[in-house]
Design a protein around this motif. Structure first.
Motif, PDB file in Angstrom:
ATOM      1  N   ASP A   1      -0.187 -10.485 -10.610  1.00  0.00           N
ATOM      2  CA  ASP A   1      -1.390 -10.035 -11.321  1.00  0.00           C
ATOM      3  C   ASP A   1      -2.232  -9.049 -10.524  1.00  0.00           C
ATOM      4  N   THR A   2      -1.650  -8.448  -9.507  1.00  0.00           N
ATOM      5  CA  THR A   2      -2.377  -7.452  -8.722  1.00  0.00           C
ATOM      6  C   THR A   2      -2.726  -6.250  -9.591  1.00  0.00           C
ATOM      7  N   PRO A   3      -3.984  -5.816  -9.619  1.00  0.00           N
ATOM      8  CA  PRO A   3      -4.358  -4.625 -10.407  1.00  0.00           C
ATOM      9  C   PRO A   3      -3.553  -3.412  -9.978  1.00  0.00           C
ATOM     10  N   SER A   4      -3.239  -2.560 -10.939  1.00  0.00           N
ATOM     11  CA  SER A   4      -2.358  -1.425 -10.639  1.00  0.00           C
ATOM     12  C   SER A   4      -2.982  -0.448  -9.650  1.00  0.00           C
ATOM     13  N   SER A   5      -4.321  -0.337  -9.636  1.00  0.00           N
ATOM     14  CA  SER A   5      -4.949   0.548  -8.650  1.00  0.00           C
ATOM     15  C   SER A   5      -4.708   0.039  -7.228  1.00  0.00           C
ATOM     16  N   GLU A   6      -4.692  -1.297  -7.065  1.00  0.00           N
ATOM     17  CA  GLU A   6      -4.385  -1.868  -5.753  1.00  0.00           C
ATOM     18  C   GLU A   6      -2.901  -1.719  -5.433  1.00  0.00           C
ATOM     19  N   LYS A   7      -2.058  -1.764  -6.453  1.00  0.00           N
ATOM     20  CA  LYS A   7      -0.635  -1.501  -6.240  1.00  0.00           C
ATOM     21  C   LYS A   7      -0.436  -0.084  -5.712  1.00  0.00           C
ATOM     22  N   PHE A   8      -1.172   0.866  -6.294  1.00  0.00           N
ATOM     23  CA  PHE A   8      -1.059   2.250  -5.824  1.00  0.00           C
ATOM     24  C   PHE A   8      -1.418   2.346  -4.347  1.00  0.00           C
ATOM     25  N   GLN A   9      -2.536   1.732  -3.975  1.00  0.00           N
ATOM     26  CA  GLN A   9      -2.974   1.802  -2.591  1.00  0.00           C
ATOM     27  C   GLN A   9      -1.953   1.179  -1.650  1.00  0.00           C
ATOM     28  N   ALA A  10      -1.347   0.067  -2.077  1.00  0.00           N
ATOM     29  CA  ALA A  10      -0.338  -0.594  -1.243  1.00  0.00           C
ATOM     30  C   ALA A  10       0.898   0.287  -1.091  1.00  0.00           C
ATOM     31  N   VAL A  11       1.324   0.905  -2.194  1.00  0.00           N
ATOM     32  CA  VAL A  11       2.500   1.775  -2.151  1.00  0.00           C
ATOM     33  C   VAL A  11       2.220   3.006  -1.298  1.00  0.00           C
ATOM     34  N   CYS A  12       1.044   3.602  -1.478  1.00  0.00           N
ATOM     35  CA  CYS A  12       0.689   4.797  -0.715  1.00  0.00           C
ATOM     36  C   CYS A  12       0.636   4.490   0.783  1.00  0.00           C
ATOM     37  N   SER A  13       0.049   3.352   1.131  1.00  0.00           N
ATOM     38  CA  SER A  13      -0.036   2.953   2.540  1.00  0.00           C
ATOM     39  C   SER A  13       1.353   2.718   3.123  1.00  0.00           C
ATOM     40  N   ALA A  14       2.211   2.025   2.365  1.00  0.00           N
ATOM     41  CA  ALA A  14       3.564   1.736   2.841  1.00  0.00           C
ATOM     42  C   ALA A  14       4.374   3.021   3.014  1.00  0.00           C
ATOM     43  N   CYS A  15       4.236   3.947   2.075  1.00  0.00           N
ATOM     44  CA  CYS A  15       4.983   5.200   2.164  1.00  0.00           C
ATOM     45  C   CYS A  15       4.491   6.053   3.335  1.00  0.00           C
ATOM     46  N   SER A  16       3.183   6.053   3.560  1.00  0.00           N
ATOM     47  CA  SER A  16       2.629   6.810   4.693  1.00  0.00           C
ATOM     48  C   SER A  16       3.133   6.246   6.015  1.00  0.00           C
ATOM     49  N   SER A  17       3.146   4.909   6.121  1.00  0.00           N
ATOM     50  CA  SER A  17       3.635   4.268   7.342  1.00  0.00           C
ATOM     51  C   SER A  17       5.110   4.547   7.557  1.00  0.00           C
ATOM     52  N   LYS A  18       5.876   4.482   6.486  1.00  0.00           N
ATOM     53  CA  LYS A  18       7.305   4.754   6.566  1.00  0.00           C
ATOM     54  C   LYS A  18       7.568   6.191   7.007  1.00  0.00           C
ATOM     55  N   ALA A  19       6.782   7.118   6.465  1.00  0.00           N
ATOM     56  CA  ALA A  19       6.957   8.527   6.810  1.00  0.00           C
ATOM     57  C   ALA A  19       6.650   8.782   8.275  1.00  0.00           C
ATOM     58  N   ARG A  20       5.633   8.097   8.806  1.00  0.00           N
ATOM     59  CA  ARG A  20       5.287   8.286  10.216  1.00  0.00           C
ATOM     60  C   ARG A  20       6.324   7.689  11.151  1.00  0.00           C
ATOM     61  N   SER A  21       6.926   6.573  10.720  1.00  0.00           N
ATOM     62  CA  SER A  21       7.871   5.885  11.606  1.00  0.00           C
ATOM     63  C   SER A  21       9.266   6.491  11.586  1.00  0.00           C
ATOM     64  N   ASP A  22       9.638   7.067  10.461  1.00  0.00           N
ATOM     65  CA  ASP A  22      10.978   7.658  10.352  1.00  0.00           C
ATOM     66  C   ASP A  22      11.051   8.977  11.107  1.00  0.00           C
ATOM     67  N   LYS A  23      12.091   9.138  11.889  1.00  0.00           N
ATOM     68  CA  LYS A  23      12.310  10.391  12.593  1.00  0.00           C
ATOM     69  C   LYS A  23      13.430  11.139  11.900  1.00  0.00           C
ATOM     70  N   LYS A  24      13.040  11.940  10.945  1.00  0.00           N
ATOM     71  CA  LYS A  24      14.026  12.685  10.170  1.00  0.00           C
ATOM     72  C   LYS A  24      13.993  14.157  10.575  1.00  0.00           C
ATOM     73  N   PRO A  25      15.107  14.845  10.412  1.00  0.00           N
ATOM     74  CA  PRO A  25      15.120  16.278  10.725  1.00  0.00           C
ATOM     75  C   PRO A  25      14.174  17.038   9.808  1.00  0.00           C
ATOM     76  N   PRO A  26      13.700  18.190  10.253  1.00  0.00           N
ATOM     77  CA  PRO A  26      12.783  18.991   9.421  1.00  0.00           C
ATOM     78  C   PRO A  26      13.405  19.269   8.062  1.00  0.00           C
ATOM     79  N   ASN A  27      12.553  19.263   7.045  1.00  0.00           N
ATOM     80  CA  ASN A  27      13.044  19.556   5.700  1.00  0.00           C
ATOM     81  C   ASN A  27      12.427  20.852   5.200  1.00  0.00           C
TER      82      ASN A  27
END
Length: 283
Positions: free
Chosen positions: A193-219
């Motif tokens: 029952d998590t409100p969708s606006s809070e779902k967005f914030q959780a997804v955005c935070s998780a994606c930002s963290s994932k992007a910082r931790s992943d060492k991928k070649p330049p795109n």
């Protein structure tokens, strides 16, 4: 007499009404339907829905009021409806305008609605009238939804209060991480029952963290095609970590390319001044 008949309210059996048209909301069957059904049970239906005659005898196609119809189907009894004979364009405009006034659809719901209208072949003027947006406003919504991967919005939901800039920032992360996979992992840890606006914030935070931790070649960045109202390509927009690049091929649009070359510096300065004014006003 025709005007009186067109605007009269009739009592119609819900089973005579077919769901029709494009979806303008991400969530229809939710707890609010139960709350609306209880209100109608106690106080009756206060606001009629709108339908139009179907090609089949004694049947109708809904224009707006899908939540009210769903609630009355739970309560039982007839539904109060205004019956209007409208074509597809007029029905879409009536649906969009009524929902904008009553339901306040979120930015991403409007974006999806615009995408569906365009894919269904509605003209730009009809789309603008349906949502009360300018041509630029429609373009702003379209650019964002085209950058988001399929399925991501359905996972998050309508996310009321989340605007274009936040959705754009999330879309920009798609060049670094798989947004859908990260979203599924992040949402699996949240209550249902998590409100969708809070779902967005959780997804955005998780994606930002994932992007910082992943060492991928330049795109090469995220590139989208900019089209005019007829669907013809005008150029490309490329966004990466370091730059925003707009490319117009003179070979394809020689006259426009020459016109733009003469005005690009002044236009960029004008946009910069507009940004500075909006930032100063707290936008």
């Amino acid at each position: 007499m025709r005007e009186i008949t067109a605007n009269s309210i009739r009592d119609i059996e819900p089973d005579q009404i077919d769901m029709d048209g494009l979806r303008d909301r991400l969530v229809l069957e939710d707890s609010s339907i139960d709350e609306l059904a209880e209100s109608i049970r106690k106080h009756g239906q206060q606001v009629p829905i709108m339908v139009r005659p179907s090609a089949q005898p004694d049947r109708y196609r809904i224009i707006y009021g899908r939540r009210r119809l769903a609630a009355i189907r739970k309560v039982g009894g007839t539904v109060k409806a205004i019956v209007r004979t409208l074509d597809d364009d007029a029905s879409l405009i009536a649906q969009g305008q009524e929902n904008n006034l009553r339901l306040d659809p979120s930015f991403i719901e409007k974006s999806l609605f615009i995408k569906e209208m365009q894919e269904s072949g509605y003209k730009p003027g009809v789309i603008q009238d349906a949502l009360g947006l300018t041509r630029q406003g429609v373009s702003n919504h379209r650019v964002v939804i085209e950058q988001l991967p399929d399925g991501l919005v359905q996972l998050i939901g309508p996310a009321h209060g989340i605007g274009r800039r936040q959705w754009s920032d999330l879309a920009a992360l798609s060049v670094k991480v798989d947004l859908v996979d990260v979203a599924k992992e992040a949402l699996a840890t949240l209550p249902e029952d998590t409100p969708s606006s809070e779902k967005f914030q959780a997804v955005c935070s998780a994606c930002s963290s994932k992007a910082r931790s992943d060492k991928k070649p330049p795109n090469r960045g995220l590139t989208s095609v900019i089209k005019d109202e007829n669907g013809s390509s005008l150029g490309t927009l490329t966004v990466d970590e370091k730059a925003i690049a707009i490319k117009v091929t003179k070979k394809d649009n020689p006259e426009f390319g020459h016109w733009l070359e003469e005005r690009v510096e002044a236009t960029l300065l004008q946009l910069f001044e507009q940004w500075r004014n909006e930032r100063g006003s707290g936008s």
